[in-house]
Each structure stands twice: as structure tokens, then as C-alpha cells.
Write a protein that holds these residues in place. Structure first.
Motif, PDB file in Angstrom:
ATOM      1  N   LYS A 191       0.810  -1.224   0.000  1.00  0.00           N
ATOM      2  CA  LYS A 191       0.000   0.000   0.000  1.00  0.00           C
ATOM      3  C   LYS A 191       0.843   1.275   0.000  1.00  0.00           C
ATOM      4  N   MET A 192       2.090   1.187   0.446  1.00  0.00           N
ATOM      5  CA  MET A 192       2.908   2.394   0.599  1.00  0.00           C
ATOM      6  C   MET A 192       4.288   2.162   0.013  1.00  0.00           C
ATOM      7  N   LEU A 193       4.934   3.260  -0.357  1.00  0.00           N
ATOM      8  CA  LEU A 193       6.315   3.251  -0.828  1.00  0.00           C
ATOM      9  C   LEU A 193       7.116   4.253  -0.014  1.00  0.00           C
ATOM     10  N   GLN A 194       8.333   3.860   0.340  1.00  0.00           N
ATOM     11  CA  GLN A 194       9.233   4.771   1.054  1.00  0.00           C
ATOM     12  C   GLN A 194      10.669   4.407   0.711  1.00  0.00           C
ATOM     13  N   PHE A 195      11.582   5.349   0.984  1.00  0.00           N
ATOM     14  CA  PHE A 195      13.004   5.096   0.782  1.00  0.00           C
ATOM     15  C   PHE A 195      13.682   4.855   2.123  1.00  0.00           C
ATOM     16  N   GLU A 196      14.770   4.132   2.065  1.00  0.00           N
ATOM     17  CA  GLU A 196      15.561   3.928   3.273  1.00  0.00           C
ATOM     18  C   GLU A 196      16.040   5.288   3.782  1.00  0.00           C
ATOM     19  N   GLY A 197      15.818   5.542   5.030  1.00  0.00           N
ATOM     20  CA  GLY A 197      16.122   6.856   5.595  1.00  0.00           C
ATOM     21  C   GLY A 197      14.888   7.529   6.145  1.00  0.00           C
ATOM     22  N   GLY A 198      13.708   6.987   5.776  1.00  0.00           N
ATOM     23  CA  GLY A 198      12.478   7.465   6.392  1.00  0.00           C
ATOM     24  C   GLY A 198      11.872   8.684   5.742  1.00  0.00           C
ATOM     25  N   LEU A 199      11.175   9.452   6.561  1.00  0.00           N
ATOM     26  CA  LEU A 199      10.361  10.559   6.077  1.00  0.00           C
ATOM     27  C   LEU A 199      11.174  11.631   5.375  1.00  0.00           C
ATOM     28  N   SER A 200      12.265  12.094   6.006  1.00  0.00           N
ATOM     29  CA  SER A 200      13.001  13.231   5.442  1.00  0.00           C
ATOM     30  C   SER A 200      13.615  12.891   4.090  1.00  0.00           C
ATOM     31  N   VAL A 201      14.191  11.698   3.952  1.00  0.00           N
ATOM     32  CA  VAL A 201      14.809  11.316   2.683  1.00  0.00           C
ATOM     33  C   VAL A 201      13.742  11.111   1.606  1.00  0.00           C
ATOM     34  N   THR A 202      12.640  10.416   1.973  1.00  0.00           N
ATOM     35  CA  THR A 202      11.575  10.168   1.001  1.00  0.00           C
ATOM     36  C   THR A 202      10.957  11.490   0.530  1.00  0.00           C
ATOM     37  N   ALA A 203      10.714  12.404   1.473  1.00  0.00           N
ATOM     38  CA  ALA A 203      10.137  13.697   1.114  1.00  0.00           C
ATOM     39  C   ALA A 203      11.095  14.506   0.245  1.00  0.00           C
ATOM     40  N   LEU A 204      12.382  14.458   0.565  1.00  0.00           N
ATOM     41  CA  LEU A 204      13.388  15.196  -0.214  1.00  0.00           C
ATOM     42  C   LEU A 204      13.402  14.709  -1.669  1.00  0.00           C
TER      43      LEU A 204
END
Length: 634
Positions: A191-204
Motif C-alpha cells: 500500500k505504501m512506498l518509502q526510501f531507506e532513511g524514512g520521512l526526510s529522505v523520502t520527502a526530499l
């Protein structure tokens, strides 16, 4: 037909993966505001920057702007690239009249080299751009591409996207890397996708990718499904508590809420998740992930499926707009009671950017009222030698008089539960019979079970269940308790007063009938040590003592008859110490016999044994030396 239904369910399941389950509502944004306001009190340039820009995303009028500008100005003497980056971003958001010195500007420009890495290039270009300096696009792009060859980690690529979005000219070399980084995202529960490093890296990364796509004027390499899954991840992180985390969340959701390519849609319930005959409609809200309206949209209920048996009660029914919401009269389809999964889709003829707008699922309960009918109560002999004596009673009346039963009988209760809408017999999750002893307030519960025809019958054999009552005879009140998640009128009905008699006397102490006495202080529970065993008679102890002393007495008698030679006794310090130590050991053993315990005795024995060993060694050495001297003289 079965194949068609199976295909429809599979397509619906696939589509439902695209629906966003929530958005950043007013309560979330109010909490974000409080977190960001606390960051304005920080002396750290980074925290100040994140707090100021975060409040700007919330469109909040920042207080004491002049004081904040002065606070930023005092930190402008810093020579670190990262600090200047944050000062430039914050001052630009506040419209402060801050300028870089020529030295600082030259330092930032010389920092833009491949050897300094992507991070330094990101901070330097961000600072120069914020302070109004013109960027040398070819130089920056050359340095950026060279730095990415040395470090193309996910965070470095995210920073590179942010830098390239500020440049004029051909930045396709960086734009093409978006596809490379998106495929490295980790999927969570499908259901979700994210990058290693969490919120700040994914948002960046995601905000940089969309900014760069806007600069290039081409659609990013992020698909609709991927955009929706990233949006679902960001919404799931709305419990973030740090100033930096809140800023990154607000920045990326602001980009996703307004860009030229993808606008994730949140279709959520805006009313109670239950409908009934009296309140037949439920409402949904269709917004972007910041909770803002999407303009003119059409909302269709693709289907409404009962979770119990997968029965579909409606399909392709349009919802009616009302005060910015959309409502559906689910009861018009005459659904039975239960929980329904309603699949919704939103579309707009003017906006093709919407994603996650198909197959959004909301769960709605259809409530109904039940009627208790054909209720009968009475007794019968346990051996079934005679017919049961049953009396009819109607809800909500109480049986006249008191019903008596003893251990040779059984108590019988029969009733039906009927849906007032469909007029069908129904069963419920909870159907209990409660018997309460009037004097002690002791309660006992039994389950009423339906038979194959959905008729409820409660059959209580007093002889076999006497133990459950603790053989407590007396006056009982009888209540019928009916409850279910999908009925409007859960019921507690006091049916009758009972007089029950059990064959065996009560084995339990009746509880106090006063509720206030139930919570009074109870007697203190004190630990009871085991009493010591009885000591033996005195004659036995004295006899054992004499027997223990007898060998020592025999030794004294024999020594007196044989005679003792004291001529070899030496009055040296070692001899005296040894004999005193030996005497002390004997005294210690006597003390152990009289009053010391084993641990005390061992501690004292160690203290006495050391001088006994040392002095005994010296004494024996001296005796051996005297014997050798006497032998030589002879």
C-alpha cells in the motif's frame, strides 16, 4: 456468471489499493503549528529555518517577524555552508533584508565543485539562490554530475533533484535519474512506498522529483500508482513530532497537493459510519491530501458489498453533492443488516491529474431494529415426566408474581428475534440470560443459543448447575440481554422474579448487598512463618552432651596417668601464639555449639586459623632445628 463476479472482485481489489485512507486534517495541521511555533524559540539556524518555512506552508501569519529577522542577522557571520543555507531560506520566507558579504558569496561559489560532494553543492546553491544571487548553471550542473558519479545514494540524488530544479538550461542528465531512484523504493504491505532513511529522505526525493519535472516541463518517471503509494506513506506519518519532520511532511504534501502531473485524492467518511431507516444516508469527503477541495468532481459508488456473504446490493450509483460533501442513500437499496464495503470513485472532466481516485473503500454499517417476540418462560421436571408449564410474556412487561423452581426442575425461556425492516428472524452476537441473587448481588450469566430455525431457547437444569450458583438458594431476578454491532436498540429486559431452591446448602458466604461495603478496606494479610519444630526432652540433650564430652575426659585421664613432659615446651612467641590459637579454636567450637550459627563460626574461624597456621609453622621449624643441633652434638 461466476467468472464475471470473480473478475469484478479482482479488479475491485486491485483498484482499492489506489485509495488513500486519510489526509492531513485540521487537527493534524493545528498540532503541526504548535510544534513549529516551539521551533521559533530555538537558537539553531536549522530549527529556525524549518519552523519558519513550515509555518509558511500552513499559511500562518508568523508573529514577531522583525525580532526573528534580527535573530537571523546575528547568525549571518557564520561561514559554514549549511548555516548560510538555512539563514537564506528562512530570511527569504520572512522577507528579511539580509545580504551576503562578498567573502561569503565567493566562498559559496567556490564550494560548488565535485570534490565537495553533492551535499555541499546542495547547500551552496540553495543559499545563493535564497539570497538572490545568480547561479552559473553550466558550472553547477557539471559539478553536480561529477559529484553524483562518486556518490549516487538516494539522499544525494534527492538533493541533486532539488539543485537541478533551480537551474536554467538542459538538466536532462539529472532528470533521467528520477527513474533510477524510484525503483529503489521499498514497498510496505503493498500500500505504501518509502526510501531507506524514512520521512526526510523520502520527502526530499519526491518533492525534488516533482519540482525538477516542473522545471523541465515533462512528466516525471513516477507512475500514478507509485504517486498514490508515496502519498499514502506521507499521510501515515502525520504523527511526526519533530520540527524538521513536520517541515518535510508539509513541503512534500504541498507539492503533491498542487503540481502539474499528479494530485493524490483522499476519499474519506465525513459522517457516522452507520446508516439506518431513520438516518439512511452517509457522507464522504473528496479532497487532496491537505484536505482542500478538488473543485467540481463526480463521485460514483461502484459497488456496496456485504462483508458477511459478499452480497452486492448496489452498483454504479452517483452520490449527491451537498455543502462540499457527497452523500449516498444506502437504505434505498434495501440492504440487510451488516457491514458493507462501499467502493467509491471520483472523476473530474476538467482535471486529469487525479490519482487514487478509483476504488477507494469506506466501511458502512447498516443498522436495524429488532423485536423480541413469542417469549415464553416457565419450568419443567428434569426427568421430563410432565409437560413444561410455560407462561407467555410480552416485551417490555415483567412476569406477574414470582416463578418458583427447585433442584428437581429446570428453567425454560423461549423467544424469537425479528428484524423490524425485513420481518425476518435474525440471530445476534450477544444473547445472554443474567440471574442476580437479590441479597448478595451475585450474578451468573448464561448464553441463549438459537436452533436451526433461528428460535432462541434457554434451558437451565438447576440440579446440574447448582455448583455454578454456589448452591445459593433464594430470590433471583432474571434479565435478558440482547446486543449486536448492527442493531439500533440493544436491550436489557427484566423478565421475571425467581425463587430458586437448591438441594445442597449454600457453600459460599453471601456477599454484602450494599455496594458501598464492597470497596471497604479488607483485613491486612500478614505473612506467617512456619513454627519451629518441637525441641527434644532435656534428658536426651543432656545425655548427648555427656557423650560428646566423654572422649575429652578419657583423654585427660590417660594423660594424667602417663604423665606430661613439659621440658620441651618453648615459651617463644610462636609457641605461645600457636597454643593460644588452638585454644581459641576450641572455644569457637564451644560457642558454635551454644549460640553461634554456621556463617558466624566460619568468619571467626578464618580470623583465628591464619595466626594458628603461621605460628605453628614457626614453632615446628624451631623444634626441628633444636633436634638437628642435639644430633650433631651427640
Amino acid at each position: 456468471m461466476r467468472f464475471t463476479a470473480l473478475t469484478f472482485n479482482i479488479l475491485l481489489l486491485c483498484a482499492s489499493a489506489l485509495g488513500i485512507t486519510s489526509f492531513l486534517n485540521s487537527n493534524d495541521q493545528s498540532r503541526f503549528k504548535d510544534i513549529l511555533l516551539s521551533g521559533l524559540n530555538s537558537d539553531d539556524a536549522g530549527s529556525l529555518d524549518y519552523a519558519i518555512r513550515g509555518l509558511t506552508f500552513l499559511e500562518y501569519d508568523i508573529p514577531n517577524k522583525n525580532n526573528l529577522c534580527q535573530k537571523l542577522k546575528t547568525k549571518l557571520e557564520s561561514q559554514t555552508t549549511e548555516t548560510l543555507f538555512h539563514l537564506g531560506k528562512a530570511s527569504a520566507s520572512l522577507n528579511c533584508a539580509l545580504q551576503l558579504s562578498n567573502t561569503q558569496k565567493e566562498k559559496l561559489e567556490t564550494t560548488i565543485t565535485a570534490s565537495n560532494g553533492v551535499s555541499e553543492i546542495f547547500f551552496a546553491t540553495g543559499a545563493l539562490s535564497s539570497f538572490g544571487a545568480t547561479l552559473d548553471a553550466p558550472k553547477v550542473l557539471k559539478a553536480l554530475n561529477a559529484a553524483l558519479k562518486k556518490d549516487d545514494s538516494i539522499s544525494s540524488l534527492g538533493q541533486a533533484f532539488q539543485v537541478a530544479s533551480l537551474l536554467d538550461g538542459d538538466v536532462s542528465s539529472v532528470f533521467g535519474r528520477i527513474e533510477d531512484v524510484v525503483v529503489q523504493a521499498d514497498q510496505i504491505d503493498g500500500k505504501m512506498l518509502q526510501f531507506e532513511g524514512g520521512l526526510s529522505v523520502t520527502a526530499l526525493v519526491i518533492s525534488g522529483a516533482y519540482k525538477l519535472a516542473n522545471t523541465v516541463g515533462q512528466a516525471s518517471f513516477i507512475s500514478k500508482e507509485q504517486a498514490n503509494k508515496f502519498a499514502e506513506y506521507f499521510v501515515s506519518r502525520k504523527s511526526v513530532q519533530t520540527v524538521k519532520g513536520v517541515y518535510y511532511l508539509l513541503e512534500v504534501t504541498s507539492v503533491l497537493a498542487d503540481n502539474a502531473f499528479h494530485i493524490p485524492v483522499a476519499i474519506t467518511l465525513a459522517s457516522k459510519a452507520a446508516v439506518s431507516k431513520s438516518e439512511p444516508k452517509f457522507q464522504v469527503k473528496v479532497t487532496n491530501i491537505l484536505g482542500k477541495s478538488l473543485g467540481s468532481v463526480t463521485v460514483i459508488a461502484d459497488s456496496a458489498t456485504r462483508t458477511l456473504d459478499d452480497a452486492v446490493v448496489l452498483s454504479q450509483k452517483q452520490l449527491t453533492p451537498k455543502d462540499g460533501l457527497f452523500e449516498l442513500d444506502l437504505m434505498s437499496s434495501n440492504p440487510g443488516k451488516g457491514v458493507y464495503r462501499v467502493a467509491l470513485s471520483a472523476s473530474s472532466s476538467d482535471d486529469t491529474r487525479l490519482v487514487g481516485n478509483v476504488g477507494a473503500i469506506v466501511e458502512v454499517k447498516v443498522l436495524t431494529k429488532i423485536a423480541i417476540e413469542e417469549t415464553e418462560i416457565g419450568t419443567a421436571d428434569s426427568d421430563q415426566s410432565t409437560a413444561a408449564k410455560l407462561r407467555k410474556i410480552s416485551y417490555p412487561k415483567k412476569l406477574d408474581g414470582s416463578l418458583e423452581a427447585d433442584s428437581h426442575q429446570k428453567l425454560i425461556l423461549k423467544f424469537l428475534l425479528r428484524d423490524t425492516l425485513t420481518k425476518e428472524l435474525v440471530t445476534v452476537h450477544q444473547a445472554f440470560v443474567r440471574l442476580t441473587h437479590r441479597e448478595s448481588q451475585q450474578e451468573i450469566f448464561f448464553v441463549a443459543e438459537p436452533d436451526v430455525n433461528d428460535a432462541y431457547k434457554f434451558d437451565l437444569d438447576l440440579a446440574t448447575k447448582a455448583k455454578d450458583f454456589l448452591y445459593l438458594s433464594g430470590h433471583y431476578s432474571m434479565d435478558l440481554i440482547i446486543g449486536d454491532a448492527v442493531i439500533e436498540n440493544p436491550t436489557v429486559w427484566q423478565i421475571a422474579e425467581l425463587q430458586l431452591s437448591f438441594a445442597t446448602p449454600s457453600a459460599g458466604q453471601p456477599k454484602s448487598s450494599k455496594a458501598s461495603e464492597m470497596y471497604q478496606m479488607k483485613p491486612e494479610i500478614k505473612h506467617m512463618f512456619r513454627e519451629p519444630e518441637k525441641r527434644p526432652p532435656g534428658i536426651v540433650s543432656n545425655t548427648f552432651t555427656l557423650l560428646a564430652i566423654l572422649p575429652f575426659v578419657i583423654f585427660i585421664v590417660l594423660v594424667s596417668r602417663l604423665g606430661v613432659n613439659f621440658s620441651s615446651f618453648s615459651f617463644s612467641l610462636s609457641a605461645l601464639g600457636f597454643h593460644l590459637s588452638i585454644g581459641g579454636i576450641f572455644v569457637l567450637f564451644v560457642s558454635f555449639w551454644l549460640y553461634l550459627n554456621m556463617f558466624q563460626t566460619l568468619k571467626l574461624l578464618v580470623v583465628i586459623a591464619i595466626p594458628a597456621f603461621v605460628s605453628g609453622n614457626y614453632m615446628l621449624t624451631q623444634i626441628a632445628a633444636k633436634r638437628r643441633g642435639a644430633t650433631k652434638q651427640n
